[in-house]
Design an enzyme around this catalytic site. Sequence first.
Site, PDB file in Angstrom:
ATOM      1  N   MET A  26      37.768  41.678  42.814  1.00 34.93           N
ATOM      2  CA  MET A  26      37.554  40.925  44.050  1.00 34.93           C
ATOM      3  C   MET A  26      37.969  41.764  45.256  1.00 34.93           C
ATOM      4  O   MET A  26      38.146  41.239  46.361  1.00 34.93           O
ATOM      5  CB  MET A  26      38.321  39.600  44.022  1.00 34.93           C
ATOM      6  CG  MET A  26      37.792  38.627  42.977  1.00 34.93           C
ATOM      7  SD  MET A  26      38.159  36.886  43.308  1.00 34.93           S
ATOM      8  CE  MET A  26      39.948  36.921  43.351  1.00 34.93           C
ATOM      9  N   LEU A  29      41.862  46.597  46.607  1.00 33.59           N
ATOM     10  CA  LEU A  29      42.259  47.345  45.414  1.00 33.59           C
ATOM     11  C   LEU A  29      43.651  47.946  45.552  1.00 33.59           C
ATOM     12  O   LEU A  29      44.025  48.454  46.607  1.00 33.59           O
ATOM     13  CB  LEU A  29      41.242  48.449  45.143  1.00 33.59           C
ATOM     14  CG  LEU A  29      39.780  47.997  44.995  1.00 33.59           C
ATOM     15  CD1 LEU A  29      38.899  49.198  44.656  1.00 33.59           C
ATOM     16  CD2 LEU A  29      39.640  46.917  43.929  1.00 33.59           C
ATOM     17  N   HIS A  33      44.140  48.260  39.879  1.00 32.68           N
ATOM     18  CA  HIS A  33      42.679  48.338  39.816  1.00 32.68           C
ATOM     19  C   HIS A  33      42.219  49.772  39.562  1.00 32.68           C
ATOM     20  O   HIS A  33      41.301  50.018  38.764  1.00 32.68           O
ATOM     21  CB  HIS A  33      42.058  47.875  41.141  1.00 32.68           C
ATOM     22  CG  HIS A  33      42.243  46.430  41.447  1.00 32.68           C
ATOM     23  ND1 HIS A  33      43.008  45.994  42.506  1.00 32.68           N
ATOM     24  CD2 HIS A  33      41.751  45.315  40.853  1.00 32.68           C
ATOM     25  CE1 HIS A  33      42.970  44.673  42.558  1.00 32.68           C
ATOM     26  NE2 HIS A  33      42.230  44.234  41.559  1.00 32.68           N
ATOM     27  N   GLY A 145      42.199  44.062  33.278  1.00 32.57           N
ATOM     28  CA  GLY A 145      43.635  44.240  33.137  1.00 32.57           C
ATOM     29  C   GLY A 145      44.260  43.152  32.289  1.00 32.57           C
ATOM     30  O   GLY A 145      43.830  41.997  32.321  1.00 32.57           O
ATOM     31  N   GLU A 146      45.296  43.511  31.535  1.00 29.84           N
ATOM     32  CA  GLU A 146      45.994  42.532  30.705  1.00 29.84           C
ATOM     33  C   GLU A 146      46.938  41.645  31.510  1.00 29.84           C
ATOM     34  O   GLU A 146      47.459  40.672  30.970  1.00 29.84           O
ATOM     35  CB  GLU A 146      46.757  43.240  29.587  1.00 29.84           C
ATOM     36  CG  GLU A 146      45.826  43.860  28.543  1.00 29.84           C
ATOM     37  CD  GLU A 146      46.577  44.473  27.375  1.00 29.84           C
ATOM     38  OE1 GLU A 146      47.821  44.610  27.471  1.00 29.84           O
ATOM     39  OE2 GLU A 146      45.924  44.827  26.381  1.00 29.84           O
ATOM     40  N   LYS A 147      47.164  41.969  32.783  1.00 28.67           N
ATOM     41  CA  LYS A 147      48.002  41.073  33.593  1.00 28.67           C
ATOM     42  C   LYS A 147      47.421  39.665  33.603  1.00 28.67           C
ATOM     43  O   LYS A 147      48.144  38.678  33.505  1.00 28.67           O
ATOM     44  CB  LYS A 147      48.134  41.580  35.030  1.00 28.67           C
ATOM     45  CG  LYS A 147      49.051  40.698  35.888  1.00 28.67           C
ATOM     46  CD  LYS A 147      49.000  41.074  37.347  1.00 28.67           C
ATOM     47  CE  LYS A 147      47.788  40.488  38.033  1.00 28.67           C
ATOM     48  NZ  LYS A 147      47.974  39.065  38.425  1.00 28.67           N
ATOM     49  N   ASP A 148      46.099  39.582  33.719  1.00 30.66           N
ATOM     50  CA  ASP A 148      45.406  38.297  33.646  1.00 30.66           C
ATOM     51  C   ASP A 148      45.024  38.046  32.188  1.00 30.66           C
ATOM     52  O   ASP A 148      43.844  38.055  31.824  1.00 30.66           O
ATOM     53  CB  ASP A 148      44.179  38.317  34.545  1.00 30.66           C
ATOM     54  CG  ASP A 148      44.541  38.555  36.000  1.00 30.66           C
ATOM     55  OD1 ASP A 148      45.145  37.659  36.608  1.00 30.66           O
ATOM     56  OD2 ASP A 148      44.240  39.641  36.524  1.00 30.66           O
ATOM     57  N   GLN A 151      42.655  35.131  31.268  1.00 35.90           N
ATOM     58  CA  GLN A 151      41.306  35.481  31.711  1.00 35.90           C
ATOM     59  C   GLN A 151      40.645  36.443  30.729  1.00 35.90           C
ATOM     60  O   GLN A 151      39.475  36.278  30.365  1.00 35.90           O
ATOM     61  CB  GLN A 151      41.374  36.123  33.098  1.00 35.90           C
ATOM     62  CG  GLN A 151      40.066  36.747  33.565  1.00 35.90           C
ATOM     63  CD  GLN A 151      40.202  37.370  34.936  1.00 35.90           C
ATOM     64  OE1 GLN A 151      40.197  36.669  35.937  1.00 35.90           O
ATOM     65  NE2 GLN A 151      40.332  38.691  34.995  1.00 35.90           N
ATOM     66  N   SER A 183      49.552  43.218  41.992  1.00 35.87           N
ATOM     67  CA  SER A 183      48.597  42.143  42.261  1.00 35.87           C
ATOM     68  C   SER A 183      48.220  42.179  43.730  1.00 35.87           C
ATOM     69  O   SER A 183      49.061  42.488  44.587  1.00 35.87           O
ATOM     70  CB  SER A 183      49.217  40.778  41.920  1.00 35.87           C
ATOM     71  OG  SER A 183      48.414  39.719  42.409  1.00 35.87           O
TER      72      SER A 183
END
Length: 281
Positions: A26, A29, A33, A145-148, A151, A183
């Site tokens: 989104m 960056l 990212h 990314g594994e942060k989300d 998702q 983030s």
Amino acid sequence: MRILKSLAELRRWRQQQSEVALVPTMGNLHDGHLQLVKTALERCDNVVVSIFVNPMQFGANEDLDSYPRTLEADCQALDALGVSAVFTPQVNDVYPRGLDKQTRIEVPGISDILCGASRPGHFTGVATIVCKLFNMVQPQLAVFGEKDYQQLQVIRLMVQDLSLPVEVLGTATQRETSGLAMSSRNGYLSTEQKHQAAELYKTLEETKAKLSVNTDFGELEAAAKEKLTQAGFVPDYFSIRNAADLQEATPEDHEWVILAAAFMGKTRLIDNLRVTNAAAK
């Protein structure tokens, strides 16, 4: 690097390429990212980064209008990395019939828990835009990314259920030196709040250490919420789950994931940590 502003431009460009990797974003960056992009470039010569603030995944009182938009700086950073193209569609190109009439993708059993319980419809918006981007770009590989983490699992299930010919690759969460997960929304935090916010990851780490000797998940979750509250957070959830399907954890699971969401001021932060269950057979 090409900047593709419409679906028509994207399709003309795509016809000239063989294999393509996609990194959906989104915008606004940060180094997290850019690490996704570097991972994609290691696997594929042609990398497309999409930059689209997706209105379908924002709730009525969320930060759609205030979400940071830094397209020029984003494109400069991506060009420096050697990205082939940036796809920056307009809302009416992505949703030509409007949001109300858009066909939607629902991934049952995983979309209405955790973040999905707090943000109804969020993962429908995520799954729909990602499915559309897969159809538009037609990548062989997509990097997230594994942060989300939730998702990522929603997208993996969607790809599996719809038999989409895309490999979904998750990459490790990138962190500040304090441990705070990178983030775009960290930009909403004051300097003091950023310092406090590092307690989220510390609490995840402490809970991970306790899991080696204690599998009373409810007790661990309650203690973690109390710690976060004392650190200045307003916890949304702190939950230990099966890492594969995000269902309630059991002592027999081979791998767990500890997931947390909490507000620091008005900013909602999420993070997670995976844990291998050494006692599982």
